[in-house]
Scaffold this active site. Sequence first.
Site, mmCIF file in Angstrom:
data_model
loop_
_atom_site.group_PDB
_atom_site.id
_atom_site.type_symbol
_atom_site.label_atom_id
_atom_site.label_comp_id
_atom_site.label_asym_id
_atom_site.label_seq_id
_atom_site.Cartn_x
_atom_site.Cartn_y
_atom_site.Cartn_z
ATOM 1 N N LYS A 1 -0.598 -7.498 12.733
ATOM 2 C CA LYS A 1 -1.659 -6.642 12.233
ATOM 3 C C LYS A 1 -2.949 -7.042 12.935
ATOM 4 O O LYS A 1 -3.435 -8.170 12.775
ATOM 5 C CB LYS A 1 -1.801 -6.790 10.716
ATOM 6 C CG LYS A 1 -2.751 -5.786 10.092
ATOM 7 C CD LYS A 1 -2.736 -5.897 8.565
ATOM 8 C CE LYS A 1 -3.657 -4.862 7.941
ATOM 9 N NZ LYS A 1 -3.638 -4.932 6.451
ATOM 10 N N TYR B 1 -8.035 0.417 -4.240
ATOM 11 C CA TYR B 1 -6.793 0.904 -4.821
ATOM 12 C C TYR B 1 -5.966 -0.290 -5.272
ATOM 13 O O TYR B 1 -6.281 -1.439 -4.977
ATOM 14 C CB TYR B 1 -6.000 1.740 -3.807
ATOM 15 C CG TYR B 1 -5.515 0.939 -2.611
ATOM 16 C CD1 TYR B 1 -4.243 0.372 -2.598
ATOM 17 C CD2 TYR B 1 -6.336 0.736 -1.504
ATOM 18 C CE1 TYR B 1 -3.795 -0.380 -1.514
ATOM 19 C CE2 TYR B 1 -5.896 -0.009 -0.425
ATOM 20 C CZ TYR B 1 -4.625 -0.566 -0.430
ATOM 21 O OH TYR B 1 -4.200 -1.318 0.627
ATOM 22 N N THR C 1 0.816 -1.211 0.000
ATOM 23 C CA THR C 1 0.000 0.000 0.000
ATOM 24 C C THR C 1 0.848 1.259 0.000
ATOM 25 O O THR C 1 0.449 2.276 -0.565
ATOM 26 C CB THR C 1 -0.938 -0.006 1.222
ATOM 27 O OG1 THR C 1 -1.772 -1.164 1.167
ATOM 28 C CG2 THR C 1 -1.821 1.232 1.267
ATOM 29 N N SER D 1 1.291 -7.484 -0.634
ATOM 30 C CA SER D 1 2.027 -8.461 0.178
ATOM 31 C C SER D 1 1.259 -9.764 0.375
ATOM 32 O O SER D 1 1.815 -10.730 0.895
ATOM 33 C CB SER D 1 2.422 -7.866 1.532
ATOM 34 O OG SER D 1 1.303 -7.682 2.373
ATOM 35 N N THR E 1 1.258 -4.443 4.363
ATOM 36 C CA THR E 1 0.999 -4.743 5.773
ATOM 37 C C THR E 1 0.402 -6.123 6.008
ATOM 38 O O THR E 1 0.469 -6.654 7.118
ATOM 39 C CB THR E 1 0.064 -3.692 6.394
ATOM 40 O OG1 THR E 1 -1.170 -3.657 5.665
ATOM 41 C CG2 THR E 1 0.715 -2.311 6.366
ATOM 42 N N ASP E 2 -0.190 -6.745 4.978
ATOM 43 C CA ASP E 2 -0.894 -8.009 5.204
ATOM 44 C C ASP E 2 0.034 -9.115 5.700
ATOM 45 O O ASP E 2 -0.359 -9.921 6.553
ATOM 46 C CB ASP E 2 -1.593 -8.466 3.919
ATOM 47 C CG ASP E 2 -2.901 -7.728 3.672
ATOM 48 O OD1 ASP E 2 -3.333 -6.979 4.562
ATOM 49 O OD2 ASP E 2 -3.490 -7.904 2.587
ATOM 50 N N GLU F 1 1.416 -27.255 28.684
ATOM 51 C CA GLU F 1 0.468 -27.951 29.534
ATOM 52 C C GLU F 1 1.054 -29.303 29.939
ATOM 53 O O GLU F 1 1.956 -29.828 29.256
ATOM 54 C CB GLU F 1 -0.860 -28.144 28.796
ATOM 55 C CG GLU F 1 -1.580 -26.838 28.519
ATOM 56 C CD GLU F 1 -2.914 -27.050 27.832
ATOM 57 O OE1 GLU F 1 -3.164 -28.183 27.357
ATOM 58 O OE2 GLU F 1 -3.699 -26.087 27.756
#
Length: 331
Positions: free
Chosen positions: A166, A27, A14, A60, A93-94, A287
């Site tokens: 994110k 976009y 972006t 991305s 950013t993805d 655990e």
Amino acid sequence: MSDQHILVLATGGTIAGTAGSATRRDYRPGQIGIAEFLAEIATLDLPAKLEGRQIANIGSEDMGPDLWRKLHEAASEALADPACGGIIVTHGTDTAEETAFLLDQTLPCHKPVVLVGAMRPADAVGSDGLRNFANGVRVAGDEAAAGRGVVLVMSDRVFAARDARKALTSGVDAFRGFPRGPIGHVTPTSLDWFGPAWRLDENGHPEGARYELFTDSPRVPILHAYAGMPTIDVDRALGDGAQGLVFAGFGEGNMPGPVRDRLAAAAESGVLVVRASRVDEGLVDREPDDARLGFIAARALGPAKARVLLQLLLANGVTDPQEAQAAFDRR
């Protein structure tokens, strides 16, 4: 801050995207080349000597092993160059958290490596790309950034690659850090670190790379838990020679009993099985049954970064669950 020589490795996203309208919602990412981008940056008169190299120009969501290798090769070459003071990677950013963490684990820490992106394209009202980049220059030019591993800079905050994720689908304040939150605050004119560097060896020097980058990506699927999940989902995920599996479970990595039994059988056969969580934030601790079942607890890593680490471990010959657990426990 001195005029450091900083290499900018551009991959698109972006921050290099355009919509053709300042108010249009949709976009296209990766439309602006690095030469055009740096020409715009030059008008900001930042205290750095910037050199650009185009690795890719994509959204991305299309980032993957082939481009990771190209990016890693370029970054490694730059870090070995005495003339290079730091690296900035422009990235969508993805999948920024996965790329940042992969580089964090496979590059040395003696010089700053900074990922920057944007949540709004370059021609949108309130675009955040130029400010994020200017902040990235401030971080990449700071010697105190060494010894912190790869960092991600967004919305005036600095996140360690291991912590960054994110958390929101839109809005400039989309990134969070867990468990530490941001490790620094940055503007184009200031930078404050919230603690000392931690990626140091026994002599107090910045660490080298922790792992070699894989040439052939080990097959490690992520399996997402849901109510009523049948065991056939496990069988399908493990098909085609999966060497590891990350289970994004309920709560603290919980899973239905039959699914647990099927995954335990896979672990017994040599598949590395990591219990992560589909919950946005929180620790997945060991655990009592994990040792018996052969499971690995993801600790603070979400499913995406747990997969990256598991791939690196497998590619570097780690097949023992206890040894793998130590890597997930490591800060």
